[in-house]
Scaffold this motif. Sequence first.
Motif, PDB file in Angstrom:
ATOM      1  N   ALA A   1      33.671  37.242  36.756  1.00  0.00           N
ATOM      2  CA  ALA A   1      34.502  38.248  36.094  1.00  0.00           C
ATOM      3  C   ALA A   1      35.816  38.464  36.851  1.00  0.00           C
ATOM      4  N   GLU A   2      35.720  38.443  38.173  1.00  0.00           N
ATOM      5  CA  GLU A   2      36.926  38.632  38.980  1.00  0.00           C
ATOM      6  C   GLU A   2      37.899  37.467  38.806  1.00  0.00           C
ATOM      7  N   VAL A   3      37.376  36.249  38.797  1.00  0.00           N
ATOM      8  CA  VAL A   3      38.223  35.063  38.621  1.00  0.00           C
ATOM      9  C   VAL A   3      38.903  35.100  37.255  1.00  0.00           C
ATOM     10  N   ARG A   4      38.147  35.451  36.219  1.00  0.00           N
ATOM     11  CA  ARG A   4      38.732  35.504  34.875  1.00  0.00           C
ATOM     12  C   ARG A   4      39.831  36.567  34.794  1.00  0.00           C
ATOM     13  N   GLN A   5      39.620  37.675  35.494  1.00  0.00           N
ATOM     14  CA  GLN A   5      40.643  38.719  35.513  1.00  0.00           C
ATOM     15  C   GLN A   5      41.895  38.229  36.233  1.00  0.00           C
ATOM     16  N   ASN A   6      41.660  37.508  37.334  1.00  0.00           N
ATOM     17  CA  ASN A   6      42.804  36.977  38.094  1.00  0.00           C
ATOM     18  C   ASN A   6      43.555  35.904  37.298  1.00  0.00           C
ATOM     19  N   MET A   7      42.810  35.150  36.467  1.00  0.00           N
ATOM     20  CA  MET A   7      43.464  34.122  35.649  1.00  0.00           C
ATOM     21  C   MET A   7      44.465  34.748  34.676  1.00  0.00           C
ATOM     22  N   LEU A   8      44.128  35.926  34.173  1.00  0.00           N
ATOM     23  CA  LEU A   8      45.030  36.607  33.240  1.00  0.00           C
ATOM     24  C   LEU A   8      46.322  37.046  33.935  1.00  0.00           C
ATOM     25  N   MET A   9      46.229  37.245  35.241  1.00  0.00           N
ATOM     26  CA  MET A   9      47.392  37.748  35.979  1.00  0.00           C
ATOM     27  C   MET A   9      48.066  36.673  36.829  1.00  0.00           C
ATOM     28  N   ALA A  10      47.605  35.401  36.711  1.00  0.00           N
ATOM     29  CA  ALA A  10      48.197  34.321  37.510  1.00  0.00           C
ATOM     30  C   ALA A  10      49.670  34.130  37.155  1.00  0.00           C
ATOM     31  N   LYS A  11      50.497  33.980  38.202  1.00  0.00           N
ATOM     32  CA  LYS A  11      51.938  33.889  37.979  1.00  0.00           C
ATOM     33  C   LYS A  11      52.451  32.460  38.067  1.00  0.00           C
ATOM     34  N   THR A  12      51.643  31.578  38.659  1.00  0.00           N
ATOM     35  CA  THR A  12      52.088  30.190  38.777  1.00  0.00           C
ATOM     36  C   THR A  12      50.999  29.258  38.257  1.00  0.00           C
ATOM     37  N   THR A  13      51.435  28.043  37.884  1.00  0.00           N
ATOM     38  CA  THR A  13      50.481  27.034  37.402  1.00  0.00           C
ATOM     39  C   THR A  13      49.513  26.636  38.497  1.00  0.00           C
ATOM     40  N   THR A  14      50.015  26.533  39.712  1.00  0.00           N
ATOM     41  CA  THR A  14      49.153  26.153  40.833  1.00  0.00           C
ATOM     42  C   THR A  14      48.050  27.183  41.041  1.00  0.00           C
ATOM     43  N   ALA A  15      48.408  28.446  41.009  1.00  0.00           N
ATOM     44  CA  ALA A  15      47.415  29.511  41.182  1.00  0.00           C
ATOM     45  C   ALA A  15      46.398  29.491  40.046  1.00  0.00           C
ATOM     46  N   LEU A  16      46.856  29.238  38.819  1.00  0.00           N
ATOM     47  CA  LEU A  16      45.960  29.201  37.666  1.00  0.00           C
ATOM     48  C   LEU A  16      44.981  28.037  37.771  1.00  0.00           C
ATOM     49  N   VAL A  17      45.488  26.870  38.216  1.00  0.00           N
ATOM     50  CA  VAL A  17      44.608  25.705  38.363  1.00  0.00           C
ATOM     51  C   VAL A  17      43.531  25.988  39.402  1.00  0.00           C
ATOM     52  N   LYS A  18      43.909  26.609  40.506  1.00  0.00           N
ATOM     53  CA  LYS A  18      42.923  26.948  41.532  1.00  0.00           C
ATOM     54  C   LYS A  18      41.864  27.900  40.989  1.00  0.00           C
ATOM     55  N   LEU A  19      42.315  28.858  40.201  1.00  0.00           N
ATOM     56  CA  LEU A  19      41.369  29.818  39.626  1.00  0.00           C
ATOM     57  C   LEU A  19      40.441  29.146  38.612  1.00  0.00           C
ATOM     58  N   ILE A  20      40.993  28.215  37.832  1.00  0.00           N
ATOM     59  CA  ILE A  20      40.160  27.484  36.876  1.00  0.00           C
ATOM     60  C   ILE A  20      39.098  26.674  37.611  1.00  0.00           C
ATOM     61  N   TYR A  21      39.519  25.990  38.692  1.00  0.00           N
ATOM     62  CA  TYR A  21      38.575  25.221  39.501  1.00  0.00           C
ATOM     63  C   TYR A  21      37.505  26.147  40.076  1.00  0.00           C
ATOM     64  N   ARG A  22      37.947  27.312  40.559  1.00  0.00           N
ATOM     65  CA  ARG A  22      37.007  28.291  41.120  1.00  0.00           C
ATOM     66  C   ARG A  22      36.019  28.768  40.061  1.00  0.00           C
ATOM     67  N   LYS A  23      36.526  29.028  38.863  1.00  0.00           N
ATOM     68  CA  LYS A  23      35.643  29.488  37.772  1.00  0.00           C
ATOM     69  C   LYS A  23      34.610  28.411  37.421  1.00  0.00           C
ATOM     70  N   ASP A  24      35.062  27.165  37.284  1.00  0.00           N
ATOM     71  CA  ASP A  24      34.133  26.074  36.959  1.00  0.00           C
ATOM     72  C   ASP A  24      33.078  25.918  38.052  1.00  0.00           C
ATOM     73  N   HIS A  25      33.511  26.077  39.280  1.00  0.00           N
ATOM     74  CA  HIS A  25      32.602  25.989  40.411  1.00  0.00           C
ATOM     75  C   HIS A  25      31.522  27.066  40.325  1.00  0.00           C
ATOM     76  N   LEU A  26      31.939  28.295  40.023  1.00  0.00           N
ATOM     77  CA  LEU A  26      30.984  29.402  39.909  1.00  0.00           C
ATOM     78  C   LEU A  26      30.052  29.227  38.709  1.00  0.00           C
TER      79      LEU A  26
END
Length: 385
Positions: A61-86
Amino acid sequence: MKALLVFTLLQSAYIQPLNAFNNDLPPERTFNLILLELEHEIAEIRTSYQQEYKTLGLAIAEVRQNMLMAKTTTALVKLIYRKDHLLELLDITKQTEYADISKVRYLKGLQLIRLLYEKMLSLDHHFEAVTTFSEMSAMANPNNFEVFNEVKGILKQQQKKSNFDLPNLLGDNIYTSIVHSMVSLFNSGQSRKEKEAAIKDIECILDFTLNMHQDLNTIYFETAFLKSSSDGLLAGLEELFRAYTLPIGYQNSLEKCRSIDDWDALKEALNQYLNKMQSAILDPSKSDQAFKLQVNLEFSIDRLLQFIAQYNNFIDQGAKFYQKFAIMLSSYENEALCRGQIPGEFEVLKQKITNSIDKFNNAYKPAEINGSKLKEVLYGINEFD
């Protein structure tokens, strides 16, 4: 982190619950106790996973919330990877929990099979002990009573003058023997008092055998039918054990496993199977293999439940048979009048029938597995979940 988390999950899922499988099966073990233990152990497994589900859920839930607020593509990709990992960890957690429940159900299934086998062996001894054909024959035929043969002997001496006697085959037959003896008695040269005394000596024997002959034969042959059905059920249980343990690679029959006390080897075979399933769950490329390995355990449990239903039906049928036998034996109206002249084995048989009814209703009868219990054993879920 992933490796440590997965190791912790699998350690609790595959190692600790094996303690539920004991080599010794105490005599006080019952179907209800095993099922209650199953219910308790499944509840413990679920409780042990609740915190992990909560932790993963909050993290996702925290990762998905952070994805909505990601400001850069790099940060979003990291969050997506983190979400898939979880999500992958969550999927592995679900698989290990489900596999853990399947394993506990499998182990309890083995305990149920062992208990069923002991009960089936007891049933086998029970049928052999209830009655034999010779015992029934001795009670059902007047030719096996000394007093009747004494009367026949006296009449036979008198029949020498007329040179007429029954051949052995008809002489041993209950009906022809009685008819021939009564006709010979009435046509004998004895006095009326002697004839009345002879009839008085054998009247209870004749009354008992004529009234109970058919019933006693029915009890014998229907008991033989139950014995045959029990043998077939026992063979079915042995085949069930073979199919039940085949997926884990155990080769010995149920009879041999019991005779050589081979439960340790059986447990070791299960350990090896579970280790193989553990490796498959950890390897995403082997997801199909992991599913197949688990299905093998599930299918074995389904077959066990089908057998328990057959066993239940047989026990219910057996109880009804013996209740019918009790009614048949109690139908002899002159038992009190002829007590002391009819065979003592008759009273013993009545007691055996009474004891048999009690055994079928209590000692042999398993717990009813239906409703919520069926869900618990078959699917590992509780209707209140």
